[in-house]
Scaffold this active site. Sequence first.
Site, PDB file in Angstrom:
ATOM      1  N   HIS A  77       0.830  -1.222   0.000  1.00 46.13           N
ATOM      2  CA  HIS A  77       0.000   0.000   0.000  1.00 46.13           C
ATOM      3  C   HIS A  77       0.859   1.265   0.000  1.00 46.13           C
ATOM      4  O   HIS A  77       0.513   2.267   0.625  1.00 46.13           O
ATOM      5  CB  HIS A  77      -0.959   0.029   1.191  1.00 46.13           C
ATOM      6  N   ASN A 150     -10.312  -2.858   2.530  1.00 52.44           N
ATOM      7  CA  ASN A 150     -10.014  -2.892   1.099  1.00 52.44           C
ATOM      8  C   ASN A 150     -11.301  -2.689   0.305  1.00 52.44           C
ATOM      9  O   ASN A 150     -12.397  -2.736   0.870  1.00 52.44           O
ATOM     10  CB  ASN A 150      -9.409  -4.245   0.707  1.00 52.44           C
ATOM     11  N   HIS A 341      -3.675   1.107  12.094  1.00 52.30           N
ATOM     12  CA  HIS A 341      -3.392  -0.116  12.846  1.00 52.30           C
ATOM     13  C   HIS A 341      -4.725  -0.764  13.211  1.00 52.30           C
ATOM     14  O   HIS A 341      -5.581  -0.111  13.821  1.00 52.30           O
ATOM     15  CB  HIS A 341      -2.602   0.263  14.110  1.00 52.30           C
ATOM     16  N   TYR A 364       0.809  -4.180  12.114  1.00 52.51           N
ATOM     17  CA  TYR A 364       0.662  -2.751  11.814  1.00 52.51           C
ATOM     18  C   TYR A 364       1.446  -1.874  12.786  1.00 52.51           C
ATOM     19  O   TYR A 364       1.985  -0.842  12.387  1.00 52.51           O
ATOM     20  CB  TYR A 364      -0.822  -2.354  11.763  1.00 52.51           C
TER      21      TYR A 364
HETATM   22 FE1  HDE Z   1      -2.483  -4.765   5.398  1.00 48.64          FE
HETATM   23  N1  HDE Z   1      -0.675  -3.961   5.868  1.00 48.64           N
HETATM   24  N2  HDE Z   1      -1.829  -6.570   5.999  1.00 48.64           N
HETATM   25  N3  HDE Z   1      -4.244  -5.640   4.826  1.00 48.64           N
HETATM   26  N4  HDE Z   1      -3.152  -3.004   4.778  1.00 48.64           N
HETATM   27  C1  HDE Z   1      -0.317  -2.681   5.712  1.00 48.64           C
HETATM   28  O1  HDE Z   1       0.791  -1.408   7.313  1.00 48.64           O
HETATM   29  C2  HDE Z   1      -0.697  -6.811   6.689  1.00 48.64           C
HETATM   30  C3  HDE Z   1      -4.603  -6.930   4.985  1.00 48.64           C
HETATM   31  C4  HDE Z   1      -4.408  -2.696   4.358  1.00 48.64           C
HETATM   32  O2  HDE Z   1      -3.206   3.524   4.024  1.00 48.64           O
HETATM   33  C5  HDE Z   1       1.008  -2.358   6.321  1.00 48.64           C
HETATM   34  O3  HDE Z   1       1.097   0.782   7.698  1.00 48.64           O
HETATM   35  C6  HDE Z   1      -0.600  -8.198   7.068  1.00 48.64           C
HETATM   36  C7  HDE Z   1      -6.002  -7.112   4.798  1.00 48.64           C
HETATM   37  C8  HDE Z   1      -4.480  -1.303   4.005  1.00 48.64           C
HETATM   38  O4  HDE Z   1      -1.602   3.354   5.497  1.00 48.64           O
HETATM   39  C9  HDE Z   1       1.429  -3.684   6.960  1.00 48.64           C
HETATM   40  C10 HDE Z   1      -1.723  -8.787   6.555  1.00 48.64           C
HETATM   41  C11 HDE Z   1      -6.489  -5.865   4.497  1.00 48.64           C
HETATM   42  C12 HDE Z   1      -3.218  -0.786   4.248  1.00 48.64           C
HETATM   43  C13 HDE Z   1       0.279  -4.582   6.584  1.00 48.64           C
HETATM   44  C14 HDE Z   1      -2.486  -7.763   5.910  1.00 48.64           C
HETATM   45  C15 HDE Z   1      -5.378  -4.961   4.515  1.00 48.64           C
HETATM   46  C16 HDE Z   1      -2.401  -1.868   4.737  1.00 48.64           C
HETATM   47  C17 HDE Z   1       1.995  -1.716   5.411  1.00 48.64           C
HETATM   48  C18 HDE Z   1      -2.122 -10.256   6.632  1.00 48.64           C
HETATM   49  C19 HDE Z   1      -7.929  -5.461   4.168  1.00 48.64           C
HETATM   50  C20 HDE Z   1      -2.746   0.626   4.008  1.00 48.64           C
HETATM   51  C21 HDE Z   1       2.103  -0.280   5.868  1.00 48.64           C
HETATM   52  C22 HDE Z   1      -2.223 -10.731   7.954  1.00 48.64           C
HETATM   53  C23 HDE Z   1      -8.885  -5.757   5.197  1.00 48.64           C
HETATM   54  C24 HDE Z   1      -2.974   1.509   5.192  1.00 48.64           C
HETATM   55  C25 HDE Z   1       1.284  -0.191   7.032  1.00 48.64           C
HETATM   56  C26 HDE Z   1      -2.554   2.913   4.882  1.00 48.64           C
HETATM   57  C27 HDE Z   1      -1.068  -1.734   5.120  1.00 48.64           C
HETATM   58  C28 HDE Z   1       0.259  -5.859   6.979  1.00 48.64           C
HETATM   59  C29 HDE Z   1      -3.721  -8.039   5.237  1.00 48.64           C
HETATM   60  C30 HDE Z   1      -5.537  -3.566   4.225  1.00 48.64           C
HETATM   61  C31 HDE Z   1       2.786  -4.221   6.560  1.00 48.64           C
HETATM   62  C32 HDE Z   1       0.524  -8.820   7.846  1.00 48.64           C
HETATM   63  C33 HDE Z   1      -6.800  -8.410   4.926  1.00 48.64           C
HETATM   64  C34 HDE Z   1      -5.705  -0.560   3.480  1.00 48.64           C
HETATM   65  O5  HDE Z   1       1.488  -3.588   8.339  1.00 48.64           O
END
Ligand code: HDE
Length: 708
Positions: A77, A150, A341, A364
């Site tokens: 993202h 999402n 987060h 997060y």
């Molecule tokens: Fe994320 N995801 N994600 N994700 N995600 C990040 O956090 C992660 C997942 C989503 O505009 C990171 O700050 C793991 C689902 C959005 O700043 C990180 C897993 C959904 C955004 C991270 C998921 C999301 C992130 C990268 C599986 C939809 C952007 C930077 C367990 C429900 C937020 C950050 C923004 C961002 C990890 C799965 C949505 C690395 C480990 C499911 C919208 O922490």
Amino acid sequence: MAEPSGGSERAVDKDRQLDSVRKDSQGALSTNTGTRVDDTDNALQAGERGPTLMEDFHFREKITHFDHERIPERVVHARGAGAYGYFQPYASLSHYTRAHFLSDPSVRTPVFVRFSTVAGSRGSADTVRDVRGFATKFYTAEGNFDLVGNNIPVFFIQDGIKFPDFVHAVKPEPHNEIPQAQSAHDTLWDFVGLQPETMHMMMWLMSDRSLPRSYRMMQGFGVHTFRLVDAQGRATFVKFHWRPLLGTHSLVWDETQKIAGKDPDYNRRDLWEAIERGQYPEYELGMQLIPESDEFAFDFDLLDATKLLPEEQVPVTPVGKMVLDRNPDNFFAETEQVAFHTAHVVPGIDFTNDPLLQARNFSYLDTQLIRLGGPNFQQLPVNTPLAEVHNNQRDGYGQHRIHRGQTSYFDNSLASGCPYLASSQGDGAYTHYQERVDGVKIRKRSESFHDHYSQATLFYNSLADWEREHLVAAFQFELGKCEHTHVRERVVARLNNVDHGLATRVANGVGVQPPAEESTPNNGRSSPALSQANTTMDTINTRQIAVLVAHGVEAAGVTAFQEAMRQRGAVVDVLAPADGTVTTFEGATLSVDRAITTVASVLYDAVVVAGGVRSVAMLASDGYATHFVAEAFKHAKPVAAIGAGVDLIGSLPIPKLRMANGESGAAVSDQGLLTTRDSEPGSAFNEEFARLLSHHRIWERDMAPVPA
Ligand code: HDE
């Protein structure tokens, strides 16, 4: 705890809070220590042609600061756009949750929303085929609540421990860092073929959902099942939904690829400009509420993030509205530094044991520590809650608070025990839902997570014919980019579990043997709510219309049409071969908004060729203009022609549809091609044009034969 203040006042609180750190460009130039500077173009050197001197503190500070300007981009993202606004519930939800911001319809809670793509780097194009992030930070009176969702209601994997594998597979390949922001490459599809749990999400990714026309025209989903908890500690399962009031609409694949070059900031610009124009994006928050007693009432597990809960089984209850009404002042300070987060929750909202959510609750916080350089990222202005913060956490990089007093531990007597422990009743402390947990330590996926295909089939069955065509073409494109035949074959074999016809068509498009027979019969189930054919189609608000003109244009028709569309909220741009003005048939001048060569049809929702024999002759001999119209036609957009403009359409290499001819003024509408010989089309023409545009695209039109 003091009762949080209510009413619309709260919506501006965040804005007011930010005022204390806003800084305008003014006053004399100075160093960071306030020493004034009289030359920032020439470094201090020993002689006019001599070496630069270490002593030049201004030079060193300026360069050093510059050298340190970058922070790590988000690992996923990375590319995003943000906006402020507010959320307001329609009615109290206190019978489901004790969350204050959902309990009082007079409370407007400030929000910051960041939309994003997932796979690309910070500078990648907006319109790539990808999931879109939809993350909302509610600055509630009881602390920040982040709904990090999402635009697709399910996810690729079931257990967070697989997330690094999945992300490594979809990101550019490690040996040559190719391709950027694309899922069409071997490693992703290799992963997909080996992990059948991805199949449902891959159906969504190959559908038009991954090509949103606008961040203002896509849904948002919390994906996981969460818990709402009321004041008595009773829980209800909940799935969060955002519904855009403008409807859910997508671009077409050929168009998105061209936009990626013509305007890589397409979605970001669209959000920014709509807010600047005062046409504020609006989304309705909806909830699917599931009594705890129904935890096992479904043929899938509520804890499995690769599954959705069909709306036909549990309807979405609209609970409130969000309006985005302010652009950030500074991209880096706000949109880049905002830290979401999933574990930023407030009393009344709790988690479930969804293993993906549990992993996110770890990831997060961890990711912000590296991205924002230490544990004080909550003090960054965009992250600071409106609720008061008191604790004994101290020091660390970027500490901005000046904690006073002798104590930084609990319990103490020297500071009268402050900060004291909040109680869950009087002080609104967070209490975790008392779920009974009982189990042996084990690495094992629950049996209830094992069906990977039923809902992939459900989604496929729910699509309109044209959506299915797009999906088949997308699979063919993506697999067609894979170099390894066995990668293509394995995915086709997986698709055979979704639908035999689908697998056969994809196989035929990518040159692998179609499966001889179906492996799992199509379950025949569908959910109409999943199709974009059933979205809101009653508005042309914010739609972009191009009117093509040249010298000699019959301007009266153009002006009346422009006015009629603007009244409906659309944006009308007059385009001509050159910028400036054109001389009209009537002998006046008409302002041109843009030269045709500086834009492209892919940046508009519809095109109109204005009347005037001379104007049309000029446009017909201009390759940019004729390509513009043919391409809009190819992308299924409403195309209209007024007066002599009809002749230009007739000269194009597009399928021959019915058009107005002779001197008759009556408008003819055929598959989104609207023509009239009348140089001043009346309200019937305008009505029909608006109707076509409100439907977004004319999908029944055969786009294939158009060479554009
Ligand atoms: Fe994320 N995801 N994600 N994700 N995600 C990040 O956090 C992660 C997942 C989503 O505009 C990171 O700050 C793991 C689902 C959005 O700043 C990180 C897993 C959904 C955004 C991270 C998921 C999301 C992130 C990268 C599986 C939809 C952007 C930077 C367990 C429900 C937020 C950050 C923004 C961002 C990890 C799965 C949505 C690395 C480990 C499911 C919208 O922490």
